[in-house]
Structure formats: C-alpha cells, structure tokens
Design a protein around this motif. Structure first.
Motif, PDB file in Angstrom:
ATOM      1  N   GLU A 263      98.225 100.184   7.116  1.00 26.94           N
ATOM      2  CA  GLU A 263      97.157  99.214   7.342  1.00 26.94           C
ATOM      3  C   GLU A 263      97.486  97.915   6.614  1.00 26.94           C
ATOM      4  O   GLU A 263      97.365  96.840   7.166  1.00 26.94           O
ATOM      5  CB  GLU A 263      95.820  99.783   6.858  1.00 26.94           C
ATOM      6  N   MET A 264      97.900  98.030   5.341  1.00 29.39           N
ATOM      7  CA  MET A 264      98.299  96.847   4.576  1.00 29.39           C
ATOM      8  C   MET A 264      99.003  97.262   3.292  1.00 29.39           C
ATOM      9  O   MET A 264      98.958  98.427   2.896  1.00 29.39           O
ATOM     10  CB  MET A 264      97.112  95.950   4.286  1.00 29.39           C
ATOM     11  N   VAL A 265      99.648  96.267   2.662  1.00 31.79           N
ATOM     12  CA  VAL A 265     100.336  96.453   1.387  1.00 31.79           C
ATOM     13  C   VAL A 265      99.786  95.404   0.428  1.00 31.79           C
ATOM     14  O   VAL A 265      99.726  94.222   0.774  1.00 31.79           O
ATOM     15  CB  VAL A 265     101.860  96.260   1.531  1.00 31.79           C
ATOM     16  N   LEU A 266      99.376  95.842  -0.764  1.00 35.06           N
ATOM     17  CA  LEU A 266      98.898  94.919  -1.786  1.00 35.06           C
ATOM     18  C   LEU A 266      99.660  95.146  -3.082  1.00 35.06           C
ATOM     19  O   LEU A 266     100.087  96.262  -3.376  1.00 35.06           O
ATOM     20  CB  LEU A 266      97.403  95.123  -2.046  1.00 35.06           C
TER      21      LEU A 266
ATOM     22  N   VAL B  56      94.904 105.319  -0.299  1.00 37.10           N
ATOM     23  CA  VAL B  56      95.727 104.287  -0.918  1.00 37.10           C
ATOM     24  C   VAL B  56      96.781 105.009  -1.746  1.00 37.10           C
ATOM     25  O   VAL B  56      96.464 105.903  -2.529  1.00 37.10           O
ATOM     26  CB  VAL B  56      94.890 103.348  -1.808  1.00 37.10           C
ATOM     27  N   VAL B  57      98.050 104.641  -1.548  1.00 36.71           N
ATOM     28  CA  VAL B  57      99.165 105.306  -2.223  1.00 36.71           C
ATOM     29  C   VAL B  57      99.867 104.296  -3.139  1.00 36.71           C
ATOM     30  O   VAL B  57     100.376 103.275  -2.657  1.00 36.71           O
ATOM     31  CB  VAL B  57     100.183 105.855  -1.189  1.00 36.71           C
TER      32      VAL B  57
ATOM     33  N   GLU C 230     105.480 102.359 -15.419  1.00 41.54           N
ATOM     34  CA  GLU C 230     104.133 102.368 -15.981  1.00 41.54           C
ATOM     35  C   GLU C 230     103.100 101.898 -14.971  1.00 41.54           C
ATOM     36  O   GLU C 230     102.018 102.458 -14.869  1.00 41.54           O
ATOM     37  CB  GLU C 230     104.094 101.469 -17.219  1.00 41.54           C
ATOM     38  N   GLN C 231     103.421 100.875 -14.211  1.00 45.14           N
ATOM     39  CA  GLN C 231     102.509 100.322 -13.220  1.00 45.14           C
ATOM     40  C   GLN C 231     103.168 100.340 -11.844  1.00 45.14           C
ATOM     41  O   GLN C 231     104.363 100.077 -11.724  1.00 45.14           O
ATOM     42  CB  GLN C 231     102.151  98.874 -13.563  1.00 45.14           C
ATOM     43  N   PRO C 232     102.404 100.638 -10.805  1.00 44.73           N
ATOM     44  CA  PRO C 232     102.956 100.583  -9.444  1.00 44.73           C
ATOM     45  C   PRO C 232     103.393  99.166  -9.095  1.00 44.73           C
ATOM     46  O   PRO C 232     102.819  98.189  -9.573  1.00 44.73           O
ATOM     47  CB  PRO C 232     101.785 101.014  -8.564  1.00 44.73           C
ATOM     48  N   THR C 233     104.404  99.058  -8.264  1.00 39.48           N
ATOM     49  CA  THR C 233     104.855  97.747  -7.814  1.00 39.48           C
ATOM     50  C   THR C 233     104.044  97.256  -6.631  1.00 39.48           C
ATOM     51  O   THR C 233     103.973  96.067  -6.367  1.00 39.48           O
ATOM     52  CB  THR C 233     106.348  97.781  -7.416  1.00 39.48           C
ATOM     53  N   ARG C 234     103.444  98.180  -5.899  1.00 44.07           N
ATOM     54  CA  ARG C 234     102.575  97.841  -4.761  1.00 44.07           C
ATOM     55  C   ARG C 234     101.755  99.061  -4.380  1.00 44.07           C
ATOM     56  O   ARG C 234     102.015 100.167  -4.852  1.00 44.07           O
ATOM     57  CB  ARG C 234     103.384  97.317  -3.582  1.00 44.07           C
ATOM     58  N   TYR C 235     100.794  98.828  -3.513  1.00 46.53           N
ATOM     59  CA  TYR C 235      99.903  99.881  -3.030  1.00 46.53           C
ATOM     60  C   TYR C 235      99.920  99.865  -1.507  1.00 46.53           C
ATOM     61  O   TYR C 235      99.753  98.812  -0.895  1.00 46.53           O
ATOM     62  CB  TYR C 235      98.470  99.660  -3.521  1.00 46.53           C
ATOM     63  N   LEU C 236     100.110 101.023  -0.912  1.00 49.49           N
ATOM     64  CA  LEU C 236     100.091 101.139   0.545  1.00 49.49           C
ATOM     65  C   LEU C 236      98.755 101.703   0.986  1.00 49.49           C
ATOM     66  O   LEU C 236      98.319 102.744   0.480  1.00 49.49           O
ATOM     67  CB  LEU C 236     101.196 102.086   1.029  1.00 49.49           C
ATOM     68  N   PHE C 237      98.110 101.053   1.922  1.00 45.63           N
ATOM     69  CA  PHE C 237      96.903 101.572   2.555  1.00 45.63           C
ATOM     70  C   PHE C 237      97.383 102.271   3.820  1.00 45.63           C
ATOM     71  O   PHE C 237      97.820 101.622   4.771  1.00 45.63           O
ATOM     72  CB  PHE C 237      95.932 100.437   2.892  1.00 45.63           C
ATOM     73  N   ILE C 238      97.348 103.607   3.797  1.00 46.92           N
ATOM     74  CA  ILE C 238      97.930 104.424   4.862  1.00 46.92           C
ATOM     75  C   ILE C 238      96.824 105.196   5.581  1.00 46.92           C
ATOM     76  O   ILE C 238      95.971 105.804   4.942  1.00 46.92           O
ATOM     77  CB  ILE C 238      98.951 105.429   4.278  1.00 46.92           C
TER      78      ILE C 238
END
Length: 167
Positions: free
Chosen positions: A32-35, A102-103, A78-86
């Motif tokens: 759906e999107m990447v943030l 959200v992954v 430690e922190q995600p580089t991005r989040y995938l809305f799948i």
C-alpha cells in the motif's frame, strides 16, 4: 525459464530453524505504501504478536515484526529503516475481504521485476505460527523465501485484541 514478477524481497534480520538465510517475499500489489517514520501506540502488555498499533485512515493496524512473529528473531538494527504497509486478502463465499498490517524493515529490501526461480520446499524453517504462510521457496543463490499470509496474521492479531480494537 524463470518468470519475472513484480515483487518485494526483504532480507530477514534472523535466520531459519536450520540457520538458512531467510527472506520475506511479497507481491508488489500487496504494498500500500512505504514510510520512513510512523507514530505507534502501545498494545496491552500481554501482547506477543505485535509491537504496537499504527492508526492509518481511522483504522488501527497492527505493527508486526515478522522475525518475532515467526520465531526467527535475530540481531536487528535498533530502529527500522522503513515501514511497509502490506495488505492481504481472503475470499469468503460471497466476497473478498482485505486486511492490512505494518511491517518494520531493518535490513535490505529489493523491489521490481526480479527473477525468482525458487523451488517450493516442504521443510519449515520457521519456529512459530507456521500455518500463517502461503509458501516457502528455496532461492537459487542460497536462502529461503517465505511468503507470509498477511490476512491470517492480521486476523490472529484481531482475535487476540492486539490490533488496537476493543473486544
């Protein structure tokens, strides 16, 4: 000859039960999107499936770390580089229903028309929730690609009240 598909291949932070390298495989149509940044809300302390809840368009979505969900947790950034809305779908007798999670992504990710000539395998490299997959494939260059069942993951989170909804 390998078929070219529009896919997303994400390297997992952990390894499989047999120490094989794991990758998460999604269809590009599921994205759906990447943030890069999101705001999360916490879930009840007994939460074992999610890391929190993301409110998106007035809908609570579970934030699911796939490595933790499938019991393959390894050392991640430690922190995600991005989040995938799948999103995932399930067909019932009279309709198709959608669900989304959200992954968080901690490692490398490839998108586009990729040559995947993976061979289906029956050995389950996962340690938990092994019924919540669509398939597992051995990759040519080594490693195993797992196709998560997003609908079932979202449904399980909803059943346990870990998607931010009130039961």
């Amino acid at each position: 000859m390998a078929e070219k598909r529009e896919i997303i291949l994400v390297k997992a932070a952990g390894s499989g039960a047999g120490d094989e390298h794991l990758f998460w495989l999604f269809s590009k149509n599921q994205l759906e999107m990447v943030l890069r940044d999101i705001v999360t809300e916490s879930v009840p302390a007994q939460s074992s499936l999610t890391q929190g809840v993301v409110n998106w368009q007035d809908e609570p979505l579970p934030l699911v770390n796939l490595e933790g969900y499938y019991g393959t947790a390894g050392i991640a950034a430690e922190q995600p580089t991005r989040y995938l809305f799948i999103k995932g779908a399930a067909r019932t007798a009279d309709e198709v229903r959608l669900a989304m999670i959200v992954v968080p992504i901690y490692t490398e990710m490839r998108m586009g028309a990729l040559d995947i000539d993976g061979k289906p395998i029956s050995t389950l490299p996962l340690r938990a929730n092994v019924t919540d997959i669509h398939g597992i494939y051995a990759l040519e260059g080594g490693g195993v690609a797992v196709v998560p069942d997003i609908w079932r993951i979202a449904s399980r989170c909803r059943e346990e009240g870990q998607d931010g909804t009130r039961r």
